[in-house]
Motif scaffolding. Structure first.
Motif, PDB file in Angstrom:
ATOM      1  N   ARG A  66     -58.409  75.101  83.503  1.00  0.00           N
ATOM      2  CA  ARG A  66     -57.995  76.077  83.772  1.00  0.00           C
ATOM      3  C   ARG A  66     -57.958  76.272  85.758  1.00  0.00           C
ATOM      4  O   ARG A  66     -57.242  76.359  86.107  1.00  0.00           O
ATOM      5  CB  ARG A  66     -58.514  77.566  83.309  1.00  0.00           C
ATOM      6  N   HIS A  67     -59.254  75.761  86.318  1.00  0.00           N
ATOM      7  CA  HIS A  67     -59.081  75.579  87.659  1.00  0.00           C
ATOM      8  C   HIS A  67     -60.025  74.659  88.240  1.00  0.00           C
ATOM      9  O   HIS A  67     -60.525  74.185  87.093  1.00  0.00           O
ATOM     10  CB  HIS A  67     -60.980  76.438  87.548  1.00  0.00           C
ATOM     11  N   GLN A  68     -59.760  74.676  89.867  1.00  0.00           N
ATOM     12  CA  GLN A  68     -60.186  73.246  89.885  1.00  0.00           C
ATOM     13  C   GLN A  68     -61.260  73.511  90.966  1.00  0.00           C
ATOM     14  O   GLN A  68     -61.777  73.732  91.899  1.00  0.00           O
ATOM     15  CB  GLN A  68     -58.913  73.141  91.326  1.00  0.00           C
ATOM     16  N   ALA A  69     -62.240  73.257  89.708  1.00  0.00           N
ATOM     17  CA  ALA A  69     -63.374  73.475  90.321  1.00  0.00           C
ATOM     18  C   ALA A  69     -64.171  72.659  90.193  1.00  0.00           C
ATOM     19  O   ALA A  69     -64.058  71.964  88.701  1.00  0.00           O
ATOM     20  CB  ALA A  69     -64.482  74.178  88.954  1.00  0.00           C
ATOM     21  N   THR A  70     -64.896  72.381  91.146  1.00  0.00           N
ATOM     22  CA  THR A  70     -66.069  71.494  90.728  1.00  0.00           C
ATOM     23  C   THR A  70     -67.635  71.847  91.122  1.00  0.00           C
ATOM     24  O   THR A  70     -67.467  72.930  91.604  1.00  0.00           O
ATOM     25  CB  THR A  70     -65.741  69.806  92.504  1.00  0.00           C
ATOM     26  N   PRO A  71     -68.957  70.736  90.787  1.00  0.00           N
ATOM     27  CA  PRO A  71     -70.153  71.160  91.061  1.00  0.00           C
ATOM     28  C   PRO A  71     -70.257  71.606  92.287  1.00  0.00           C
ATOM     29  O   PRO A  71     -71.326  73.088  92.348  1.00  0.00           O
ATOM     30  CB  PRO A  71     -71.012  69.982  90.580  1.00  0.00           C
ATOM     31  N   GLU A  72     -69.775  70.820  93.518  1.00  0.00           N
ATOM     32  CA  GLU A  72     -70.752  70.915  94.565  1.00  0.00           C
ATOM     33  C   GLU A  72     -69.915  72.669  95.112  1.00  0.00           C
ATOM     34  O   GLU A  72     -70.821  73.176  96.198  1.00  0.00           O
ATOM     35  CB  GLU A  72     -69.620  69.683  95.713  1.00  0.00           C
TER      36      GLU A  72
END
Length: 246
Positions: A66-72
């Motif tokens: 759903r989101h362009q989420a990254t750990p960084e």
């Protein structure tokens, strides 16, 4: 004279990364100083990088996060009681290898879905299959699939991915078909695959959402028995921001 047939052979073998690197090295006078082993290492590194990028892209497209989420990009400074040590441990991915589950609870806007997608993105990087689903939409899709003969195939897909993200759990009580479908999914995955569930409701309220004591006991046992917990607090992070962040 050597570059043309070599490039043709590399292309014919599907070694596009090596072909591109070979062409660049052949055109670079500084490359003459490299040993044969160094040339080979550079070619192999470029081929591996290209294949890894393609595979990651394919996994992310399949996951439909759903989101362009990254750990960084995870924000550990916001006041929402995110256990940083636990989250970093989750990013390492051993819990997925162990087929454990994860429950993320907290009020709306604190980044539950975003954090789940960041974990999903990391799992894709680690060459694991991931699939994101909003539960309200999933139950509607399963109802349609039951009518057109795709139901068993959809359930098999949900059961086979290494990490399944079930977002927005508990927005409304489950009907009989939704209860049955959820139990089938979790039964297939229990001890074999990992599942993330996000919810605005505390776990203590989940029994009532399932709305059937027998099903509730069976579903929650399979979901919570081996589950890690992230319990978030605080105000919505969306206030004053154009996009949700975590």
């Amino acid at each position: 004279m050597l570059s043309h047939p070599t490039l043709d052979r590399l292309d014919s073998l599907g070694l596009a990364g090596m072909a591109k690197a070979f062409g660049e090295l052949a055109a670079n006078a500084e490359a003459e100083r490299l040993s044969h082993a160094e040339w080979l290492a550079l070619l192999l590194d470029r081929e591996w990088s290209l294949r890894h990028a393609r595979k990651l892209g394919a996994r992310l497209r399949f996951a439909k996060l759903r989101h362009q989420a990254t750990p960084e990009d995870v924000d550990y400074r916001s006041d929402r009681k995110l256990d940083r040590a636990l989250f970093l441990k989750l990013l390492a991915g051993q819990w997925i290898a162990d087929h454990d589950n994860l429950v993320i609870c907290g009020p709306t806007g604190v980044g539950k879905s975003w954090l789940a997608c960041a974990l999903g993105h990391k799992a894709c990087r680690d060459d694991r299959s991931v699939l994101y689903q909003r539960l309200p939409k999933l139950f509607s899709s399963l109802a349609l699939a039951r009518g057109d003969g795709r139901h068993a195939r959809v359930l098999a897909k949900l059961g086979s991915v290494q990490l399944l993200i079930l977002d927005d759990w508990g927005l409304e009580p489950l009907d009989a078909k939704a209860r049955h479908d959820l139990l089938e999914i979790l039964e297939e995955r229990y001890g074999r695959r990992s599942t993330i569930v996000t919810s605005q409701l505390p776990v203590t309220a989940w029994h009532d959402v399932i709305a059937d004591p027998t099903y509730a006991d069976a579903i929650l046992d399979r979901l919570l028995h081996n589950a890690h917990r992230l319990d978030l607090e605080g105000h919505s992070l969306r206030r004053g921001k154009s996009q949700p962040q975590a």
